[in-house]
Design a protein around this motif. Structure first.
Motif: not given
Length: 325
Positions: A165-189
């Motif tokens: 029943g919710k919209f769902a999205m994947l994203s990758r939290p990062s930093d301000t630059g050319h991110t030297p790290f990152g995992d995938i996260f799930y969120s819903e709305s």
């Protein structure tokens, strides 16, 4: 066909048969890049773009960095998914809130049809990179919504239907630059405005993705789970190397990974992938699928310069995931 795809038949899907001697799970078009960097009079590069079926043909949103090296996104149309007419002027969003609508930059869009409209997500400049969200019905008028997340974030990719029943999205939290790290996260709305229930999906694991990962095309619903094609980055002695691979996510709880391939599907190997504004990049942003034949056409950015396409079968990709876990 071993596995079922939930979706419509796409009889006019772009397609070229596997070349003789090709050993990969997927294969490149010999006509790559299908969209050159200078297709528009003022484009420095056209890459990392998203396409969808539309009215018996195709439409899409394209990253077109101009000769000022400003990052913009443009609307485009195609009869066959290969030859594209891209608007020379970038998208101007309609937005009820002038603060959110104050444009800084836009890049790496994805497009996802849900219910009655096409949602566009992109990396939007708002005091740093975050996930911009808009919708369109006709690829002419685009209505901008609230940014999905706080800065800093990239690679916002919607699921093509509501989950529980919710919209769902994947994203990758990062930093301000050319991110030297990152995992995938799930969120819903519940409403495409307020996002929560953030869950970790997966992090870096194998050598080819040891620096960071991020969701690619809109996940594909199959009988075996959500098929996620994602990019992974290796930091080599010569800089970043962007390849892409695949995983299966649980249909009801997509933050749970069912299987994940150890080996990549595609890595930079051709000249147009190895040389460009950013060398050694294959970056997937869109995939077309025909549910009748399980054919898949994957659009990817090549060396942050041009747009290329690769072909394969969903059956083979799922087998690749399971046989190389």
């Amino acid at each position: 066909m071993k596995y079922q795809i939930k979706g419509s038949a796409l009889r006019n899907i772009p397609w070229e048969d596997r070349p003789e001697g090709e050993k990969g799970v997927i294969w490149r078009s010999p006509h790559n890049p299908i969209i050159p960097r200078d297709l528009l009079p003022t484009s420095n590069s056209i890459f990392n773009s998203a396409v969808v079926p539309y009215e018996g043909a195709y439409a899409g949103v394209f990253r077109c960095d101009n000769t000022n090296r400003e990052m913009r996104i443009h609307s485009g149309r195609s009869k066959d998914g290969i030859h594209w007419d891209i608007d020379e002027k970038p998208i101007t969003f309609q937005c009820d809130d002038p603060e959110i609508g104050l444009f800084q930059y836009a890049y790496d869009p994805r497009v996802c049809f849900i219910e009655d409209r096409y949602y566009v997500t992109w990396c939007n400049g708002y005091h740093g990179p975050t996930i911009g969200v808009a919708y369109t019905h006709d690829f002419k008028t685009f209505h901008q919504l609230e940014n999905a997340f706080l800065p800093y974030n990239r690679n916002g990719v919607m699921f093509p239907r509501k989950i529980n029943g919710k919209f769902a999205m994947l994203s990758r939290p990062s930093d301000t630059g050319h991110t030297p790290f990152g995992d995938i996260f799930y969120s819903e709305s519940p409403d495409m405005v307020y996002w929560g229930k953030h869950r970790h999906v997966m992090g870096r694991r194998h050598a080819w993705e040891s620096t960071k990962i991020g969701a690619g095309p809109v996940p594909i619903e199959t009988s075996e789970g959500w098929l996620l094609i994602y990019h992974g980055v290796l930091t080599s002695c010569n800089g970043y190397v962007y390849s892409f691979g695949a995983a299966l996510l649980d249909l009801d709880e997509p933050w749970k990974v069912l299987a994940r391939g150890k080996a990549y599907l595609l890595s930079p190997q051709k000249q147009y992938e190895l040389m460009g504004d950013v060398p050694n990049v294959t970056f997937p942003c869109a995939a077309l699928v025909d549910s009748d034949t399980n054919r898949i056409a994957i659009y990817y950015g090549a060396a942050d310069t041009s747009t290329a396409i690769a072909y394969g079968y969903v059956d083979d990709i799922i087998d690749h995931i399971r046989n190389n876990c």
